[in-house]
Design a protein around this motif. Structure first.
Motif, PDB file in Angstrom:
ATOM      1  N   SER A 135     -82.635  -4.359  52.967  1.00  0.00           N
ATOM      2  CA  SER A 135     -83.657  -4.409  54.011  1.00  0.00           C
ATOM      3  C   SER A 135     -84.449  -5.709  53.916  1.00  0.00           C
ATOM      4  O   SER A 135     -85.489  -5.787  53.269  1.00  0.00           O
ATOM      5  N   VAL A 136     -83.927  -6.716  54.580  1.00  0.00           N
ATOM      6  CA  VAL A 136     -84.562  -8.026  54.655  1.00  0.00           C
ATOM      7  C   VAL A 136     -84.750  -8.323  56.133  1.00  0.00           C
ATOM      8  O   VAL A 136     -84.044  -7.767  56.982  1.00  0.00           O
ATOM      9  N   ALA A 137     -85.677  -9.193  56.465  1.00  0.00           N
ATOM     10  CA  ALA A 137     -85.880  -9.556  57.868  1.00  0.00           C
ATOM     11  C   ALA A 137     -84.575 -10.105  58.453  1.00  0.00           C
ATOM     12  O   ALA A 137     -83.887 -10.901  57.817  1.00  0.00           O
ATOM     13  N   PRO A 138     -84.214  -9.684  59.656  1.00  0.00           N
ATOM     14  CA  PRO A 138     -82.941 -10.110  60.244  1.00  0.00           C
ATOM     15  C   PRO A 138     -82.828 -11.614  60.447  1.00  0.00           C
ATOM     16  O   PRO A 138     -81.722 -12.149  60.506  1.00  0.00           O
ATOM     17  N   ILE A 139     -83.940 -12.308  60.516  1.00  0.00           N
ATOM     18  CA  ILE A 139     -83.891 -13.752  60.724  1.00  0.00           C
ATOM     19  C   ILE A 139     -83.197 -14.462  59.562  1.00  0.00           C
ATOM     20  O   ILE A 139     -82.506 -15.462  59.756  1.00  0.00           O
ATOM     21  N   TYR A 140     -83.339 -13.927  58.365  1.00  0.00           N
ATOM     22  CA  TYR A 140     -82.683 -14.542  57.209  1.00  0.00           C
ATOM     23  C   TYR A 140     -81.171 -14.307  57.243  1.00  0.00           C
ATOM     24  O   TYR A 140     -80.389 -15.189  56.896  1.00  0.00           O
ATOM     25  N   TYR A 141     -80.775 -13.123  57.673  1.00  0.00           N
ATOM     26  CA  TYR A 141     -79.348 -12.860  57.845  1.00  0.00           C
ATOM     27  C   TYR A 141     -78.766 -13.761  58.932  1.00  0.00           C
ATOM     28  O   TYR A 141     -77.677 -14.308  58.789  1.00  0.00           O
ATOM     29  N   LEU A 142     -79.499 -13.899  60.045  1.00  0.00           N
ATOM     30  CA  LEU A 142     -79.021 -14.729  61.136  1.00  0.00           C
ATOM     31  C   LEU A 142     -78.877 -16.185  60.709  1.00  0.00           C
ATOM     32  O   LEU A 142     -77.889 -16.841  61.041  1.00  0.00           O
ATOM     33  N   THR A 143     -79.819 -16.673  59.945  1.00  0.00           N
ATOM     34  CA  THR A 143     -79.745 -18.049  59.461  1.00  0.00           C
ATOM     35  C   THR A 143     -78.541 -18.232  58.539  1.00  0.00           C
ATOM     36  O   THR A 143     -77.800 -19.211  58.664  1.00  0.00           O
ATOM     37  N   GLY A 144     -78.330 -17.293  57.647  1.00  0.00           N
ATOM     38  CA  GLY A 144     -77.177 -17.367  56.753  1.00  0.00           C
ATOM     39  C   GLY A 144     -75.864 -17.282  57.500  1.00  0.00           C
ATOM     40  O   GLY A 144     -74.912 -18.023  57.196  1.00  0.00           O
ATOM     41  N   LEU A 145     -75.780 -16.410  58.494  1.00  0.00           N
ATOM     42  CA  LEU A 145     -74.553 -16.289  59.282  1.00  0.00           C
ATOM     43  C   LEU A 145     -74.293 -17.544  60.102  1.00  0.00           C
ATOM     44  O   LEU A 145     -73.141 -17.971  60.249  1.00  0.00           O
ATOM     45  N   THR A 146     -75.344 -18.154  60.618  1.00  0.00           N
ATOM     46  CA  THR A 146     -75.183 -19.385  61.386  1.00  0.00           C
ATOM     47  C   THR A 146     -74.686 -20.518  60.504  1.00  0.00           C
ATOM     48  O   THR A 146     -73.740 -21.238  60.861  1.00  0.00           O
ATOM     49  N   VAL A 147     -75.281 -20.668  59.351  1.00  0.00           N
ATOM     50  CA  VAL A 147     -74.845 -21.716  58.421  1.00  0.00           C
ATOM     51  C   VAL A 147     -73.412 -21.461  57.967  1.00  0.00           C
ATOM     52  O   VAL A 147     -72.589 -22.388  57.912  1.00  0.00           O
TER      53      VAL A 147
ATOM     54  N   GLY B 199     -73.602 -13.174  65.648  1.00  0.00           N
ATOM     55  CA  GLY B 199     -74.517 -13.255  64.516  1.00  0.00           C
ATOM     56  C   GLY B 199     -75.777 -12.436  64.672  1.00  0.00           C
ATOM     57  O   GLY B 199     -76.264 -11.821  63.722  1.00  0.00           O
ATOM     58  N   GLN B 200     -76.304 -12.390  65.881  1.00  0.00           N
ATOM     59  CA  GLN B 200     -77.543 -11.655  66.099  1.00  0.00           C
ATOM     60  C   GLN B 200     -77.339 -10.159  65.883  1.00  0.00           C
ATOM     61  O   GLN B 200     -78.135  -9.512  65.199  1.00  0.00           O
ATOM     62  N   GLY B 201     -76.298  -9.616  66.416  1.00  0.00           N
ATOM     63  CA  GLY B 201     -76.011  -8.198  66.211  1.00  0.00           C
ATOM     64  C   GLY B 201     -75.683  -7.893  64.764  1.00  0.00           C
ATOM     65  O   GLY B 201     -76.085  -6.845  64.229  1.00  0.00           O
ATOM     66  N   MET B 202     -74.955  -8.793  64.129  1.00  0.00           N
ATOM     67  CA  MET B 202     -74.627  -8.601  62.717  1.00  0.00           C
ATOM     68  C   MET B 202     -75.892  -8.660  61.860  1.00  0.00           C
ATOM     69  O   MET B 202     -76.019  -7.929  60.874  1.00  0.00           O
TER      70      MET B 202
END
Length: 101
Positions: free
Chosen positions: A35-47, A22-25
């Motif tokens: 172009s959004v902060a990666p933390i939001y992508y990581l949160t979505g991928l984790t959920v 998830g972090q790399g993705m």
């Protein structure tokens, strides 16, 4: 029944990829997609990963109920799901929590 097996495997593999990588993705999506902060992508991928593990568990239960007489690979699916899913989910949750601070 083949469709149920493939759905179970696909949801399990997708959940594992989301939770483990998830972090790399998140970095990749932040750089090459919107172009959004990666933390939001990581949160979505984790959920999404944890949700797909729950879906995999439900599909496994459905597989067990439908195939009462045939016992092909059910035990293997259960062992792999109940060992990999908690570890990968906890890892993804830990990484996401560390990112959020």
């Amino acid at each position: 029944m083949k469709k149920l097996h493939w759905s179970l495997l696909l949801s399990f593999l997708l959940a594992s990829c989301f939770c483990i990588f998830g972090q790399g993705m998140a970095y990749f999506l932040s750089e090459y997609a919107v172009s959004v902060a990666p933390i939001y992508y990581l949160t979505g991928l984790t959920v999404a990963g944890i949700f797909l593990y729950v879906v995999s568990g439900l599909l496994l239960l459905l597989l067990i109920k439908r195939q009462e007489k045939v016992r092909t690979h059910r035990e293997l699916y259960a062992i792999v799901l109940f060992t990999v899913a908690p570890a990968a989910s906890l890892w993804a949750f830990f990484v996401t929590a560390m990112w959020w601070g």
